[in-house]
Design an enzyme around this catalytic site. Structure first.
Site, PDB file in Angstrom:
ATOM      1  N   PHE A  94      48.182 -97.007   9.270  1.00 41.95           N
ATOM      2  CA  PHE A  94      47.813 -98.425   9.366  1.00 41.95           C
ATOM      3  C   PHE A  94      48.523 -99.097  10.533  1.00 41.95           C
ATOM      4  O   PHE A  94      48.210-100.224  10.895  1.00 41.95           O
ATOM      5  CB  PHE A  94      48.136 -99.160   8.061  1.00 41.95           C
ATOM      6  CG  PHE A  94      47.417-100.475   7.922  1.00 41.95           C
ATOM      7  CD1 PHE A  94      46.116-100.521   7.454  1.00 41.95           C
ATOM      8  CD2 PHE A  94      48.031-101.668   8.275  1.00 41.95           C
ATOM      9  CE1 PHE A  94      45.441-101.734   7.339  1.00 41.95           C
ATOM     10  CE2 PHE A  94      47.366-102.895   8.166  1.00 41.95           C
ATOM     11  CZ  PHE A  94      46.069-102.914   7.700  1.00 41.95           C
ATOM     12  N   PHE A 151      39.778 -99.730  15.981  1.00 39.60           N
ATOM     13  CA  PHE A 151      38.725 -99.511  14.992  1.00 39.60           C
ATOM     14  C   PHE A 151      37.755 -98.421  15.460  1.00 39.60           C
ATOM     15  O   PHE A 151      37.310 -97.586  14.658  1.00 39.60           O
ATOM     16  CB  PHE A 151      37.966-100.809  14.724  1.00 39.60           C
ATOM     17  CG  PHE A 151      38.661-101.750  13.778  1.00 39.60           C
ATOM     18  CD1 PHE A 151      38.794-101.440  12.442  1.00 39.60           C
ATOM     19  CD2 PHE A 151      39.172-102.971  14.224  1.00 39.60           C
ATOM     20  CE1 PHE A 151      39.431-102.303  11.550  1.00 39.60           C
ATOM     21  CE2 PHE A 151      39.809-103.850  13.355  1.00 39.60           C
ATOM     22  CZ  PHE A 151      39.940-103.513  12.019  1.00 39.60           C
TER      23      PHE A 151
END
Length: 365
Positions: free
Chosen positions: A202, A100
Site C-alpha cells: 500500500f 494505479f
C-alpha cells in the site's frame, strides 16, 4: 475549498449527487467528524493528469476517454494533499495515477502468468528509480512513466528526502514481487505476514513522505520519528489499507485473489466471510478512534516545536499541515471507494476483469 458533503461535484456537472454507501461499508464517524475538502486546483488537475496518461501511453486512448475521470484518481489526491502548490499536487497526482496503472499491470501479469514480463518490469522500475533521467524514453511506458513522475517529485526537496523516498519505493517494488509470487503459488499469507506486507504494497511510507512535499518542507528526523507523529501517520495509512481491503473483498474473491486481510482471516483464522468483514471493520473503526486521540499529541508536538524562532515556527507549521492532511486522508479515501469505478464490481461484465485495464499481454516481447 469545501467539497460537497456526500459526493463529488463532478463528472462535468456543478450539482452534487448523493452517493449511496452500503450499510456494511458506512462509517458515520467519517461523514460527521472528517469533513471532506478538495484542493482548488482539482479541475485542472483532472485535465492535466488525463493528458499525462495519454502522453505517456499509460492507458489506451479509448480507456482514458471512457474511464479516467470516473476512476477518480485525481479526486483522491486533491482531497489529501491540501495546501500543496499546484505543481507539487500535479506531480503527486500523476505519480498516483501511475501507481494505479502499475498495480493493474501487476495484477494482469499474475492473472495471465506473465512471469518474464513482470521480472523485466520489476528490474526496469528499480533502475528508473535510481536514475530517472536515464529512463525517460524507455520502451515500456510504465518504466518511462515512473522516471518522469519521480524525476518531477525529486525537484522540490533536498537530496536527503529524495534518497529516503527512493529507499522506501525500492521496498515497495520488492513487496509487489513477494505478492506476485504468493499469488502465482495461490499462497494466502498469515494474518501477521499479510499486515506487514500490506504496509509496503500500500506504500504507507511513500504517501507519508509526500506529506512533506505538500507542506513544502523536509521534516527533521527527530520530528518524523516522534512516536505520536509516526503513529498518526501509520493510523491514517492503516485505515486506508484496511478500508480498501473491506471494499475490495468482493472483487478480489471474484478474481481468486490471495492478498486481502479478509482472505487471510478466513483462511488462517477460520472465520466465516461475515466474521472476517466484522473484524476488518473493527480494525478500521479502531484506527479512526485512536487517530482522534493521537492527533492531540501531534498538535502538542507542533506547539512545542514553535519555540519563537523562525525555524521553530516553520517546522511547527509544517507538522500541522502534515497532520491536517493525515486527517484529510480518512475522508478522501472513504469517498473515493464509493465514487471510483475501480470498485463498482457489480457493473462490470466480468467481475474478475476490470473494464478499465489493458488486458493484453503488456510487457511481453
Amino acid at each position: 475549498m469545501p467539497a460537497f458533503p456526500y459526493s463529488t461535484t463532478y463528472r462535468g456537472t456543478s450539482t452534487a449527487t448523493a452517493v449511496a454507501v452500503p450499510p456494511s461499508l458506512s462509517l458515520p464517524v467519517i461523514e460527521a467528524v472528517f469533513p471532506r475538502r478538495l484542493h482548488p486546483y482539482w479541475p485542472r488537475l483532472q485535465d492535466k493528469t488525463r493528458a499525462w496518461l495519454l502522453e505517456k501511453r499509460l492507458m489506451p486512448a479509448e480507456k482514458v476517454a471512457e474511464y479516467a475521470d470516473g476512476l477518480c484518481y485525481t479526486d483522491l489526491m486533491a482531497g489529501y494533499y491540501l495546501g500543496a502548490p499546484d505543481e507539487v499536487l500535479q506531480a503527486i497526482a500523476d505519480f498516483s495515477a501511475w501507481f494505479f496503472v502499475w498495480d493493474d499491470r501487476h495484477d494482469r501479469d499474475i492473472v495471465h502468468g506473465r512471469t518474464g514480463a513482470w521480472q523485466r518490469l520489476r528490474s526496469g522500475l528499480h533502475r528508473a528509480l535510481d536514475a530517472p533521467a536515464d529512463h525517460l524514453h524507455h520502451e515500456d511506458p510504465l518504466v518511462a512513466g515512473l522516471a518522469d513522475s519521480v524525476g518531477r517529485l525529486f525537484a522540490f526537496l533536498p537530496g536527503t528526502w529524495n534518497a529516503r523516498f527512493t529507499r522506501h519505493f525500492h521496498e515497495v517494488i520488492e513487496a509487489y514481487d513477494r505478492e506476485f509470487r504468493n499469488r502465482v503459488a495461490a499462497r494466502v499469507p498469515s494474518v501477521e505476514e499479510y499486515l506487514a506486507l500490506r504496509r509496503l504494497t500500500f506504500a504507507h511510507w511513500i504517501w507519508t513522505d509526500l506529506l512533506e512535499l505538500g507542506a513544502g518542507r523536509q521534516l527533521p528526523d527527530g520530528v518524523r520519528k516522534d512516536p505520536a507523529f509516526r503513529r498518526a501517520a501509520l493510523l491514517s495509512q492503516e485505515f486506508a489499507a484496511w478500508y480498501n481491503d473491506l471494499c475490495s473483498l468482493p472483487k478480489e474473491i471474484a478474481g481468486d485473489e490471495v492478498h486481502n486481510l479478509g482472505i487471510s482471516l478466513i483462511t488462517h483464522e477460520h472465520m466465516t466471510l461475515e466474521e472476517a468483514v466484522d473484524e476488518i471493520r473493527r480494525r478500521v473503526e479502531d484506527c479512526i478512534a485512536e487517530f482522534l486521540l493521537v492527533e492531540r499529541d501531534v498538535l502538542r508536538l507542533a506547539e512545542c516545536l514553535d519555540d519563537g524562532t523562525v525555524c521553530g515556527k516553520e517546522i511547527g507549521e509544517a507538522v500541522r499541515v502534515c497532520l491536517g492532511n493525515m486527517r484529510n486522508w480518512f475522508s478522501s479515501v472513504y469517498w473515493f471507494h464509493h465514487e471510483s469505478g475501480r470498485y463498482m464490481v457489480d457493473s462490470w461484465d466480468d467481475r474478475s476483469t476490470p473494464p478499465y485495464v489493458n488486458n493484453e499481454a503488456a510487457g511481453e516481447k
